[in-house]
Design an enzyme around this catalytic site. Structure first.
Site, PDB file in Angstrom:
ATOM      1  N   SER A 163     -13.007  24.349 -28.840  1.00 23.42           N
ATOM      2  CA  SER A 163     -13.256  23.015 -29.599  1.00 23.42           C
ATOM      3  C   SER A 163     -12.266  22.860 -30.553  1.00 23.42           C
ATOM      4  O   SER A 163     -11.615  23.720 -31.126  1.00 23.42           O
ATOM      5  CB  SER A 163     -14.579  22.917 -30.366  1.00 23.42           C
ATOM      6  N   GLU A 221     -18.548  22.168 -16.124  1.00 26.73           N
ATOM      7  CA  GLU A 221     -19.088  20.785 -16.682  1.00 26.73           C
ATOM      8  C   GLU A 221     -18.267  19.623 -16.164  1.00 26.73           C
ATOM      9  O   GLU A 221     -19.038  18.694 -15.776  1.00 26.73           O
ATOM     10  CB  GLU A 221     -18.765  20.662 -18.302  1.00 26.73           C
ATOM     11  N   LYS A 232     -16.391  27.819 -30.903  1.00 24.33           N
ATOM     12  CA  LYS A 232     -17.144  27.469 -29.564  1.00 24.33           C
ATOM     13  C   LYS A 232     -16.157  27.918 -28.481  1.00 24.33           C
ATOM     14  O   LYS A 232     -15.169  28.140 -28.522  1.00 24.33           O
ATOM     15  CB  LYS A 232     -16.988  25.811 -29.544  1.00 24.33           C
ATOM     16  N   THR A 288     -39.195  26.522 -11.460  1.00 26.12           N
ATOM     17  CA  THR A 288     -39.565  25.192 -10.873  1.00 26.12           C
ATOM     18  C   THR A 288     -39.921  24.126 -12.006  1.00 26.12           C
ATOM     19  O   THR A 288     -40.249  24.548 -13.151  1.00 26.12           O
ATOM     20  CB  THR A 288     -40.759  25.129 -10.060  1.00 26.12           C
ATOM     21  N   ASN A 302      -2.438  -1.670  13.446  1.00 26.34           N
ATOM     22  CA  ASN A 302      -3.904  -1.445  13.376  1.00 26.34           C
ATOM     23  C   ASN A 302      -4.447  -0.014  14.180  1.00 26.34           C
ATOM     24  O   ASN A 302      -4.999   0.561  13.403  1.00 26.34           O
ATOM     25  CB  ASN A 302      -4.679  -2.695  14.297  1.00 26.34           C
ATOM     26  N   SER A 306       0.833  -1.160   0.019  1.00 25.26           N
ATOM     27  CA  SER A 306       0.076  -0.050  -0.061  1.00 25.26           C
ATOM     28  C   SER A 306       1.107   1.164   0.065  1.00 25.26           C
ATOM     29  O   SER A 306       0.301   2.326   0.153  1.00 25.26           O
ATOM     30  CB  SER A 306      -1.117   0.083   1.227  1.00 25.26           C
ATOM     31  N   ASN A 344     -16.550  27.192 -24.584  1.00 24.62           N
ATOM     32  CA  ASN A 344     -17.225  26.125 -23.604  1.00 24.62           C
ATOM     33  C   ASN A 344     -16.922  26.407 -21.884  1.00 24.62           C
ATOM     34  O   ASN A 344     -15.712  26.431 -21.659  1.00 24.62           O
ATOM     35  CB  ASN A 344     -16.833  24.702 -23.710  1.00 24.62           C
TER      36      ASN A 344
END
Length: 517
Positions: free
Chosen positions: A334, A347, A340, A212, A167, A80, A342
């Protein structure tokens, strides 16, 4: 001695075994080697020597009862250190506190305690400077640091693990790490709140459609809408503070699960590490991961709030809405469509919320079937925690930066306001103030809206005669309730979108967040 030759020969490579047999054929060599193995741990010592010779690997700190070293596959699968080295700072903190306690309790000498502390300082320096070599064969952050400490200070380091297990050690490290993580997230939450409040201050008086069902509902002040997110973030902060309070109890000294018969002082180590108190139950101390589940749950709720903010701003930045424009500094283009622009950061905020929720689900499933006390499964709690915290910190940071770099398009919003009969509910309230039951007023305003639809006009454009054709209760003062500006000004209930109410909310947050200017 012949039996020793057999054991060594069967355990070593053929060339190593031949060398050993040649050495042992000389009586002087026999006399010098025999006492080494004539101990109560003869078999263990021989097999460890065999493992070291055969694999070139360092003998594990837990390797006393084992006759073979683990295979490379097992070692790769069970290590680990590739991710839990992130706990190094907190592991060293825990070891400092533990060593100081052992020395004060007389379980190790003062000089050994000093050697350990100096060695830990040197290891931390090397890690910070990038000079520390993390070794997979030492499995995890705890054993890497302990083995390196032994290399540095010798026998004294072997006393550090007195009355301690990995532990309780890893539980302590993780609580300390999570406690710091909570503080970092709280700081980022406040930073975003400040950005939203400042954005609200810049847009005083701007009315926007309230929705709404993603359908136009009532007019609201933009400030009111932005402050709704500030309120959500405040609850997010509250959850984290509650989580931190429950998290802040110390498992160190619980050992493997049953505690220890040695005279340790758990209150001393708890105080030294800034915990509220030691955990009362040693079994619970090493097996509990509620604090991690709570943290990831709090992060998930925060992520959902940020995702909703992201969704709203992505929609509002679209050509269909056109309510806001992000600056170039927080936009992307893009690869094929040159026109474009964005709002990618928001996002991705929306998208990354999924992984934060996924981290929580991973940990919930991980913990659901574990018996008490510690199980190796819990090694798998680290990566979801690290990922969740890293992701939520990034989401909060980029959301604040986006908020600092957007402009609301007043003209476009004001042109869009007439559509949708946003003042209809205010008109119903007008009739209620005239003494009409709300359900009756609801029906009358509904018929008024139907008349507008057939006439292709707005409510405020209906003549009084047409309104009276639906209900004689309408009078000249009805026009004080029609139109989005009049409608907003009629709101007066606590917490509503009325100008005075929103001003009070804004003043509260300016003061609460310490915003100047």
């Amino acid at each position: 001695m012949e039996s020793l030759v057999v054991v060594l020969s069967s355990s070593c490579s053929s060339s190593s075994a031949n060398t050993l047999q040649l050495l042992l054929s000389h009586s002087k060599t026999k006399r010098s080697l025999f006492p080494i193995f004539k101990t109560t741990h003869k078999r263990s010592a021989v097999m460890q020597m065999s493992a070291a010779t055969d694999t070139g690997k360092e003998v594990k700190l837990w390797g006393g009862r084992f006759e073979e070293s683990v295979t490379e596959t097992v070692e790769k699968f069970t290590e680990s250190i590739s991710f839990d080295k992130a706990l190094y700072k907190h592991d060293i903190m825990g070891s400092r506190a533990h060593a100081s306690m052992l020395a004060r309790q007389g379980l190790i000498s003062e000089s050994d305690g000093d050697s350990i502390l100096k060695g830990l300082d040197e290891i931390e320096r090397r890690i910070v400077n990038g000079d520390f070599v993390w070794r997979t064969d030492r499995e995890d952050v705890h054993m890497n640091i302990e083995a390196a400490l032994t290399d540095l200070v010798g026998e004294a380091a072997k006393k550090l693990h007195t009355a301690r297990s990995r532990n309780d050690q890893v539980c302590t490290d993780l609580r300390l790490w999570c406690r710091d993580a909570v503080d970092s997230i709280l700081s980022r939450i406040k930073h975003l709140q400040v950005a939203l409040v400042k954005l609200a201050l810049k847009n005083e008086g701007l009315i926007v459609p309230g929705y709404t069902h993603l359908q136009r509902a009532q007019p609201v002040l933009l400030q009111h809408l932005l402050l709704a997110y500030v309120e959500q973030l405040d609850r997010d902060a509250g959850r984290l503070l509650n989580c931190r309070e429950r998290m802040n109890f110390c498992p160190l000294g619980a050992c493997a699960l049953a505690g220890t018969g040695l005279p340790i002082d758990r209150f001393m180590t708890s105080d030294a590490l800034g915990f509220t108190a030691p955990m009362r139950n040693s079994i619970d101390a090493v097996s509990d991961r509620d604090f991690v589940l709570e943290l990831l749950s709090a992060n998930s709720i925060t992520a959902i709030h940020l995702s909703r903010l992201g969704e709203e701003w992505v929609l509002w930045a679209s050509e269909e809405f056109g309510f806001l424009t992000p600056s170039d500094s927080v936009s992307t283009g893009s690869s094929i469509m040159p026109q474009k622009k964005n709002p990618d950061p928001m996002e991705l905020v929306r998208g990354k919320s999924a992984r934060v929720v996924g981290d929580l689900v991973s940990l919930l499933v991980l913990c659901k079937g574990l018996p008490h006390a510690y199980n190796r499964d819990l090694q798998e709690d680290k990566e979801p925690v690290f990922d969740s915290v890293k992701t939520i910190l990034g989401m909060l940071e980029v959301s604040a930066e986006f908020a600092q770099n957007i402009t609301f398009n007043w003209e476009r919003i004001q042109k869009a306001l007439p559509a949708g009969y946003l003042d209809a509910t205010t008109l119903a309230d007008y009739l209620v103030k005239k003494g009409m039951p709300f359900r009756t007023s609801h029906d009358i305003v509904g018929r008024s809206v139907a008349l507008c639809v057939s006439s292709n006009c707005q409510l405020q454009e209906l003549s009084l005669d047409k309104l009276r054709s639906i209900s004689p209760v309408f009078d000249e003062d009805v026009y004080e309730f029609l139109g989005v500006e009049n409608s907003v000004n009629k709101f007066s209930s606590y917490g509503s979108t009325g100008s005075e109410c929103v001003s009070a909310q804004l003043n509260y947050w300016v003061t609460n967040l310490g915003i100047n200017g």
